[in-house]
Design an enzyme around this catalytic site. Structure first.
Site, PDB file in Angstrom:
ATOM      1  N   PHE B 401     -57.695  21.879  49.694  1.00 35.64           N
ATOM      2  CA  PHE B 401     -58.621  21.759  50.832  1.00 35.64           C
ATOM      3  C   PHE B 401     -58.680  20.344  51.428  1.00 35.64           C
ATOM      4  O   PHE B 401     -58.065  19.434  50.910  1.00 35.64           O
ATOM      5  CB  PHE B 401     -59.993  22.377  50.569  1.00 35.64           C
ATOM      6  N   GLU B 402     -59.360  20.214  52.509  1.00 31.53           N
ATOM      7  CA  GLU B 402     -59.379  18.990  53.327  1.00 31.53           C
ATOM      8  C   GLU B 402     -57.964  18.636  53.801  1.00 31.53           C
ATOM      9  O   GLU B 402     -57.589  17.470  53.900  1.00 31.53           O
ATOM     10  CB  GLU B 402     -59.975  17.803  52.558  1.00 31.53           C
ATOM     11  N   GLY B 403     -57.193  19.645  54.115  1.00 28.43           N
ATOM     12  CA  GLY B 403     -55.795  19.436  54.497  1.00 28.43           C
ATOM     13  C   GLY B 403     -54.947  19.447  53.237  1.00 28.43           C
ATOM     14  O   GLY B 403     -55.181  18.649  52.324  1.00 28.43           O
TER      15      GLY B 403
END
Lengths: 259, 593
Positions: B401-403
């Site tokens: 997550f978060e890229g």
């Protein structure tokens, strides 16, 4: 209500403690407010919240104690008086500390209705400074309290007596020492922490006090400090019961050397 | 105010400039208040949160809510919120310390992080005064909780491909939102959602959506591999009526918000990995000391010691890197009045490279630490009643997550090249200057009697030259088409990340030595030497991998011989070094510097 709280900084007994050449190694040790003193701080703040007034923290020790005093200020105490022992070469024991605190109260002209201290410090466990200070100030004291109610000048205290409880009435001014169970100390809030750095923290040198060095010279001497022996894992004996008993007796003789 | 903050540097500039120790913020620079904030958070998590984690992970979210409210009373929800909205507007280093210590609370840390980070920050940074006044006081104190709704079933990494629509009502009073957002952290109890949707089919925009608005609902709790105690649901928008005043920032500018928030989110994620990695080390060191096999504690075994040393070495680099960025953030915001969104956003955008590097590095350090942590625990590490099992499962999401780490890797050279093209960073000039230097460059032989960290300083500077050389060649060869060469971009990103990590550890240690002397900083020196030695060899390998893909024949041979000028390394007795490091960890039974 003027509230004084005696606060000692101790090493954190939940962290690893190393002893070298008969002293606890300070490098790398974690220092905290003596847990019993933290109850005293909390109770002081609660009394202030209920009755108004001011909480003053009194601490004797080297420079590192400031962090613990700031924590007490962050919890809600109003000011601190730090008696700096950094430059003091002699040994100090409980009688010295009590005299230093008394002299500081006089020198700083600190007024008090009640003095709170921890029942004992977790490092030396002597439980003396509070009662000694009360004697020096010629006020009554009640130790190991688990509850306190102040109503005007009257005080009702619940005191822990070896697991039983005693209810005692007394009057202000009074010194009490805090036992576990008195309260649950609050965490310093973020706002409290930010405010703490602006709260007054007075520094006092022992030289500033109206007290002779001989008067506070330690009367006791620590001969040895050592860690409790490491507890090894227990051993469960196996086999026939009779054999187990024989083995147990054998071990009690040869290993435990108790019979 | 000091005229120039020493930590103020341009994002990405570390790759082409020499950085001095006094230019980096380090954990040794924490103020007394920062330490106290960290301690308070740690006590709160250990005493209040950890005992409830089992219930929280059993989806009894009333405990998460109660504890979040308690955190709010302590001020732990308002660190990034301006004082006039009941926050405490702390510096970023302080709020990072909160995040690091919160990490002990695992799933709870995620609930906390999602609320204070991606949940609140869009309003803090991009909200107008009315929106801030309406929402922030409740969010900063824990009367209400926030969530962030970007991802959709068919748009993850391609965030701008969102299908959720927003249509202005005929009377112009509200937008009507339709669509489904998924994997929304805190969705089970959040009352305020920042939701992205497209206005008129293509204008990517953000809205503040309340749970109570007509047409807003959430789906069932997801079943997850880890972080089981965070609430994760879909957010369903069926003709959801959102008042026009709840449009956040401007129509068609949602991507500004999304990308800036992602950058901060990446940084905060990295901060969390510092805390979790330290926990993995602590648990593993304690276990190794206590677990006996063949009648001796497994801590006595070289292979166990080596694992602990490696964990500590990586954690040190990670911690150094993360707080260095914290200092950069604060420097960038130095003198900025509270939350002028655009200014803050600029400061954040300027550190995009560092944020991505931290996210990738931190999540991989943590994955390494929990993996070896489980290994040290042996079969017990596979059992759920051991905390390390939990850390292992919880860690995995960080690389996603978060890229994803892949997206973040691609972003690093992508952003660098963009900055270079815009003239914001003299990357190409530096690469060209290096080319001339390379032809005449005569490598010095490793100095056997080098001073402490002299060799490491040289290696970091060589690694920067390697980066410029490889990046320069790649840009020359592929020009615009470079963006399709993902493997090469990845190699460049990895070199850039390793350099940032090496340099952060090195500068931190040098700064500490300057203050306390070598003798007192032996632990930091060992950790730095261990990290740089391994990291530099990775840089060499990444460079060779990419060069071999770009060139062939004589050109390749010539290029590789140039690379070799920079890659001579004095052999190091890693065995002895790691035993020393492990001894410190085992004596302290935790990460120690």
């Amino acid at each position: 209500m003027n509230i004084l709280v005696c606060l000692k900084q101790t090493f954190d007994t939940e962290e690893r403690i190393t002893i070298e050449n008969g002293v606890v190694v300070e490098d790398g040790a974690v220092f905290v407010i003596n847990p019993y003193d933290e109850y005293a701080v909390e109770e002081g703040i609660k009394l202030k919240e209920e009755h108004g007034g001011e909480v003053t923290i009194l601490t004797v020790g080297p420079e590192r104690v400031e962090a613990s005093m700031r924590k007490a200020l962050a919890m809600g105490a109003d000011k601190g008086v730090w008696i700096n022992t950094e430059d003091f070469d002699g040994d100090l024991d409980e009688h010295s500390i009590a005299k230093i605190i008394k002299a500081t109260i006089e020198e700083q002209e600190l007024e008090f209705d009640i003095i709170l201290a921890g029942a004992m410090a977790v490092d030396d466990g002597s439980a003396q400074v509070g009662p000694r200070l009360a004697e020096l100030l010629n006020i009554p004291h009640i130790s190991t309290i688990t509850k306190i109610t102040v109503d005007g000048g009257n005080v009702v205290v619940e005191k822990d007596v070896e697991g039983d409880m005693e209810v005692i009435e007394s009057k202000l001014p009074l010194l009490v020492t805090a036992q576990q169970g008195l309260n649950e100390p609050r965490y310093p809030s973020l706002q409290g922490i930010m405010k703490a750095k602006k709260k007054p923290l007075e520094e006092v040198e022992i030289d500033d006090l109206d007290i002779e060095e001989e008067e506070i010279e330690a009367k006791t001497k620590v001969l040895e400090i050592y860690l409790p022996p490491k507890k090894d894992a227990g051993k469960i004996l196996q086999g026939e019961l009779a054999d187990q008993v024989t083995e147990l007796v054998q071990l009690l003789k040869s290993e435990a050397k108790v019979i | 105010m000091i005229a120039s903050n020493p930590y103020k540097v341009k994002g990405g500039s570390y790759l082409i400039e020499e950085v001095k120790p006094e230019q980096v913020f380090t954990p040794e620079d924490f103020t007394e208040e920062q330490i106290m904030i960290g301690n308070m958070t740690e006590e709160f998590v250990k005493e209040k949160v950890m005992p409830e984690l089992e219930k929280i992970e059993n989806h009894e979210f009333e405990h998460s809510v109660r504890l979040l409210k308690e955190a709010g009373d302590l001020g732990l929800l308002g660190a990034d919120v301006p004082e006039k909205y009941e926050g405490s507007a702390l510096d970023k280093v302080s709020s990072s310390l909160i995040t690091e210590k919160m990490a002990l609370g695992r799933s709870f840390a995620l609930s906390h992080g999602a609320h204070v980070g991606i949940g609140c920050l869009p309003i803090v940074l991009f909200g107008n005064d009315d929106q801030k006044k309406k929402y922030l006081p409740d969010l900063a104190t824990g009367r209400k909780f926030a969530a962030y709704a970007l991802t959709e079933p068919s748009s993850g990494s391609d965030a701008l491909g969102a299908k959720t629509t927003a249509v202005l009502s005929a009377d112009g009073t509200h937008y009507v939102l339709n669509g489904e957002k998924q994997w929304i952290t805190n969705s089970g109890f959040a009352e305020v959602f920042v939701v992205y949707a497209k206005v008129d089919g293509d204008k990517f925009s953000a809205f503040i959506v309340e749970k109570g608005f007509e047409g807003v609902s959430t789906g069932p709790e997801e079943k997850k591999m880890g972080i089981k105690g965070s609430s994760t649901r879909t957010l369903i928008l069926e003709d959801a009526k959102v008042p026009v005043e709840n449009l956040l920032y401007e129509v068609g500018k949602g991507h500004h918000i999304a990308f800036n928030i992602l950058n901060i989110g990446r940084y905060k994620l990295a901060v969390g990995t510092v805390g979790s990695s330290k926990r993995a080390i602590e648990l593993s060191a304690k276990y190794a000391n206590q677990r006996k096999q063949f009648n001796i504690p497994i801590a006595k075994f070289g292979l166990i010691q080596e694992k602990l040393a490696n964990m500590a070495i990586k954690a040190y680099a990670n911690e150094s890197l993360v707080y260095r960025i914290g200092g950069m953030f604060d420097a960038g915001l130095d003198g900025v009045e509270e939350a002028e969104g655009a200014v803050v956003a600029d400061a954040v955008r300027g550190l995009a490279i560092e944020c991505s590097a931290a996210k990738v590095f931190g999540s991989e350090v943590l994955d390494y630490a929990v993996d070896e942590g489980v290994q040290i625990h042996g079969g017990y590490g596979f059992m759920s009643e051991y905390e390390i099992e939990n850390l292992y499962r919880d860690s995995r999401i960080n690389r996603i997550f978060e890229g994803t780490n892949e997206i973040n890797r691609l972003l690093i050279p992508g952003t660098l090249i963009k900055m270079a093209m815009k003239g914001e960073l003299p990357l190409l000039q530096a690469a060209m200057a290096l080319q001339e230097e390379l032809l005449e460059y005569m490598p010095s032989l490793p100095d056997e009697d080098a001073a402490v960290l002299e060799e490491e300083t040289k290696l970091v500077s060589h690694a920067k030259k390697i980066f410029l050389m490889v990046a320069g060649l790649a840009v020359q060869k592929y020009e615009q088409a470079l963006e399709r060469e993902q493997e090469i971009l990845r190699d460049l990103a990895d070199i850039a990340i390793e350099i940032f990590a090496m340099e952060s550890a090195l500068l931190r240690t040098q700064k500490a030595i300057a203050k306390n002397g070598e003798e007192k900083e032996q632990a930091k020196i060992d950790l730095t030497v261990g990290f740089v030695y391994e990291s530099f060899q990775k840089v060499d390998a990444f460079a060779r991998h990419t060069l071999a893909a770009m060139e062939e024949g004589d050109v390749l041979r010539t290029t590789l011989s140039m690379l070799k000028k920079f890659t001579r390394v004095q052999p190091l007795n890693e065995v002895a070094l790691k035993r020393r490091i492990a001894k410190r960890v085992l004596d302290a039974e935790k990460y120690t510097v």
